[in-house]
Motif scaffolding. Structure first.
Motif, mmCIF file in Angstrom:
data_model
loop_
_atom_site.group_PDB
_atom_site.id
_atom_site.type_symbol
_atom_site.label_atom_id
_atom_site.label_comp_id
_atom_site.label_asym_id
_atom_site.label_seq_id
_atom_site.Cartn_x
_atom_site.Cartn_y
_atom_site.Cartn_z
ATOM 1 N N LEU A 96 -17.771 25.148 8.680
ATOM 2 C CA LEU A 96 -17.110 25.404 7.408
ATOM 3 C C LEU A 96 -17.999 24.997 6.242
ATOM 4 C CD1 LEU A 96 -13.552 23.979 8.197
ATOM 5 C CD2 LEU A 96 -14.341 26.343 8.409
ATOM 6 N N ILE A 97 -17.949 25.789 5.189
ATOM 7 C CA ILE A 97 -18.541 25.417 3.918
ATOM 8 C C ILE A 97 -17.393 25.334 2.931
ATOM 9 C CG2 ILE A 97 -20.041 26.101 2.019
ATOM 10 C CD1 ILE A 97 -21.787 27.549 4.044
ATOM 11 N N LEU A 98 -17.188 24.151 2.386
ATOM 12 C CA LEU A 98 -16.167 23.948 1.370
ATOM 13 C C LEU A 98 -16.863 23.932 0.023
ATOM 14 C CD1 LEU A 98 -14.157 21.023 3.029
ATOM 15 C CD2 LEU A 98 -13.958 23.476 3.456
ATOM 16 N N VAL A 99 -16.500 24.870 -0.841
ATOM 17 C CA VAL A 99 -17.044 24.915 -2.192
ATOM 18 C C VAL A 99 -15.905 24.509 -3.119
ATOM 19 C CG1 VAL A 99 -18.242 26.298 -3.928
ATOM 20 C CG2 VAL A 99 -18.580 26.808 -1.499
ATOM 21 N N LEU A 100 -16.028 23.319 -3.691
ATOM 22 C CA LEU A 100 -14.983 22.760 -4.544
ATOM 23 C C LEU A 100 -15.441 22.774 -5.997
ATOM 24 C CD1 LEU A 100 -15.348 20.589 -1.838
ATOM 25 C CD2 LEU A 100 -13.073 20.135 -2.678
ATOM 26 N N PHE A 149 -17.998 19.981 -9.469
ATOM 27 C CA PHE A 149 -18.515 20.891 -8.441
ATOM 28 C C PHE A 149 -18.967 20.068 -7.246
ATOM 29 C CE2 PHE A 149 -22.117 22.827 -6.285
ATOM 30 C CZ PHE A 149 -21.585 24.056 -5.937
ATOM 31 N N LYS A 150 -18.706 20.594 -6.074
ATOM 32 C CA LYS A 150 -19.134 19.920 -4.846
ATOM 33 C C LYS A 150 -19.193 20.953 -3.727
ATOM 34 C CE LYS A 150 -18.157 15.495 -3.095
ATOM 35 N NZ LYS A 150 -17.181 14.451 -2.809
ATOM 36 N N ILE A 151 -20.159 20.792 -2.844
ATOM 37 C CA ILE A 151 -20.253 21.646 -1.652
ATOM 38 C C ILE A 151 -20.359 20.739 -0.430
ATOM 39 C CG2 ILE A 151 -22.748 21.918 -1.945
ATOM 40 C CD1 ILE A 151 -22.410 24.735 -0.651
ATOM 41 N N ILE A 152 -19.642 21.115 0.616
ATOM 42 C CA ILE A 152 -19.603 20.317 1.841
ATOM 43 C C ILE A 152 -19.766 21.251 3.034
ATOM 44 C CG2 ILE A 152 -18.183 18.799 3.285
ATOM 45 C CD1 ILE A 152 -16.735 17.948 0.682
ATOM 46 N N LEU A 153 -20.655 20.874 3.943
ATOM 47 C CA LEU A 153 -20.828 21.589 5.205
ATOM 48 C C LEU A 153 -20.167 20.767 6.295
ATOM 49 C CD1 LEU A 153 -22.149 23.716 7.109
ATOM 50 C CD2 LEU A 153 -24.196 22.264 7.093
ATOM 51 N N ILE A 154 -19.272 21.411 7.036
ATOM 52 C CA ILE A 154 -18.582 20.754 8.144
ATOM 53 C C ILE A 154 -18.995 21.446 9.439
ATOM 54 C CG2 ILE A 154 -16.321 20.236 9.164
ATOM 55 C CD1 ILE A 154 -15.192 20.126 6.330
ATOM 56 N N GLY A 155 -19.425 20.656 10.398
ATOM 57 C CA GLY A 155 -19.903 21.191 11.664
ATOM 58 C C GLY A 155 -18.781 21.593 12.606
ATOM 59 N N LEU A 156 -19.153 22.158 13.723
ATOM 60 C CA LEU A 156 -18.184 22.586 14.737
ATOM 61 C C LEU A 156 -17.308 21.433 15.199
ATOM 62 C CD1 LEU A 156 -20.417 24.874 17.005
ATOM 63 C CD2 LEU A 156 -18.647 25.608 15.416
ATOM 64 N N ASP A 157 -17.872 20.213 15.192
ATOM 65 C CA ASP A 157 -17.134 19.032 15.637
ATOM 66 C C ASP A 157 -16.196 18.463 14.579
ATOM 67 O OD1 ASP A 157 -18.945 17.957 13.847
ATOM 68 O OD2 ASP A 157 -19.818 16.533 15.266
ATOM 69 N N GLY A 158 -16.182 19.069 13.388
ATOM 70 C CA GLY A 158 -15.315 18.596 12.307
ATOM 71 C C GLY A 158 -15.949 17.527 11.431
ATOM 72 N N GLY A 159 -17.179 17.147 11.718
ATOM 73 C CA GLY A 159 -17.863 16.130 10.924
ATOM 74 C C GLY A 159 -18.596 16.720 9.738
ATOM 75 N N ILE A 160 -18.700 15.932 8.672
ATOM 76 C CA ILE A 160 -19.431 16.367 7.480
ATOM 77 C C ILE A 160 -20.926 16.254 7.757
ATOM 78 C CG2 ILE A 160 -19.953 15.817 5.071
ATOM 79 C CD1 ILE A 160 -17.024 14.966 4.752
ATOM 80 N N LYS A 161 -21.638 17.370 7.578
ATOM 81 C CA LYS A 161 -23.066 17.427 7.867
ATOM 82 C C LYS A 161 -23.911 17.435 6.594
ATOM 83 C CE LYS A 161 -21.848 17.855 12.116
ATOM 84 N NZ LYS A 161 -21.792 16.695 12.963
ATOM 85 N N LEU A 162 -23.329 17.870 5.482
ATOM 86 C CA LEU A 162 -24.032 17.906 4.211
ATOM 87 C C LEU A 162 -22.992 17.823 3.110
ATOM 88 C CD1 LEU A 162 -26.987 19.833 3.042
ATOM 89 C CD2 LEU A 162 -24.876 20.504 1.948
ATOM 90 N N GLU A 163 -23.328 17.096 2.055
ATOM 91 C CA GLU A 163 -22.428 16.967 0.915
ATOM 92 C C GLU A 163 -23.292 16.857 -0.330
ATOM 93 O OE1 GLU A 163 -18.553 14.223 -0.273
ATOM 94 O OE2 GLU A 163 -19.623 13.860 1.593
ATOM 95 N N SER A 164 -23.022 17.690 -1.350
ATOM 96 C CA SER A 164 -23.815 17.668 -2.569
ATOM 97 C C SER A 164 -22.969 18.081 -3.764
ATOM 98 C CB SER A 164 -25.002 18.634 -2.428
ATOM 99 O OG SER A 164 -25.753 18.666 -3.629
ATOM 100 N N ASN A 165 -23.291 17.534 -4.925
ATOM 101 C CA ASN A 165 -22.629 17.976 -6.150
ATOM 102 C C ASN A 165 -23.557 18.883 -6.955
ATOM 103 O OD1 ASN A 165 -24.398 16.040 -7.036
ATOM 104 N ND2 ASN A 165 -22.916 14.891 -8.232
ATOM 105 N N LYS A 166 -24.625 19.354 -6.305
ATOM 106 C CA LYS A 166 -25.561 20.312 -6.904
ATOM 107 C C LYS A 166 -25.550 21.588 -6.082
ATOM 108 C CE LYS A 166 -28.413 16.699 -8.695
ATOM 109 N NZ LYS A 166 -29.496 15.821 -8.488
ATOM 110 N N LEU A 167 -26.035 22.669 -6.670
ATOM 111 C CA LEU A 167 -26.147 23.926 -5.936
ATOM 112 C C LEU A 167 -27.063 23.725 -4.737
ATOM 113 C CD1 LEU A 167 -26.603 26.348 -8.949
ATOM 114 C CD2 LEU A 167 -24.619 26.192 -7.470
#
Length: 139
Positions: free
Chosen positions: A29-33, A97-115
């Motif tokens: 998942l990519i969450l774009v907030l 603004f924030k972007i979060i990458l969530i892996g198949l296991d449900g864990g956060i793999k990347l988190e940034s407040n920049k593009l």
């Protein structure tokens, strides 16, 4: 009566949680907030993904667009679901603004407040053990 009120108040949390839970071990998942769907960083980030749809699909990536009052699934504009649970959960610091990458296991793999470039996300995913296994199985 108190139990009914409690259940009605929890219903949005339960339904949203189930929406994300269905992706566990199936999709990344990519969450774009953002503070709004018109936020310039938000729209630019979505454009970045929109030009890489094949790569998103190849890596089993699902994008969620999230604001303080609603969320949408996918890159394209769609019917928003009124709910603030995910925004509160993943943006407790209330960034604009924030972007979060969530892996198949449900864990956060990347988190940034920049593009974040799509290629950087793809590189990070391609280094993950499960992704390496997917690539070996595919060949």
């Amino acid at each position: 009566m108190k139990n009914l009120v409690f259940f009605v108040l929890l219903l949005p949390i339960i339904s949203f949680s189930q929406d994300l839970d269905k992706h566990l071990w199936k999709d990344r998942l990519i969450l774009v907030l953002a503070d709004s769907y018109e936020n310039p960083k938000f729209t630019k980030q979505l454009r970045e993904f929109n030009t890489n749809t094949d790569d998103l699909q190849e890596r089993k990536l699902i994008v969620y667009q999230i604001t303080p009052t609603s969320y949408q699934k996918g890159i394209k504009k769609s019917d928003a679901i009124k709910n603030n649970t995910l925004f509160k959960k993943y943006n407790s610091s209330n960034e604009d603004f924030k972007i979060i990458l969530i892996g198949l296991d449900g864990g956060i793999k990347l988190e940034s407040n920049k593009l974040v470039s799509a290629s950087l996300i793809f590189e990070q995913i391609d280094q993950m053990p499960i992704r390496k296994q997917e690539l070996r199985t595919k060949n």
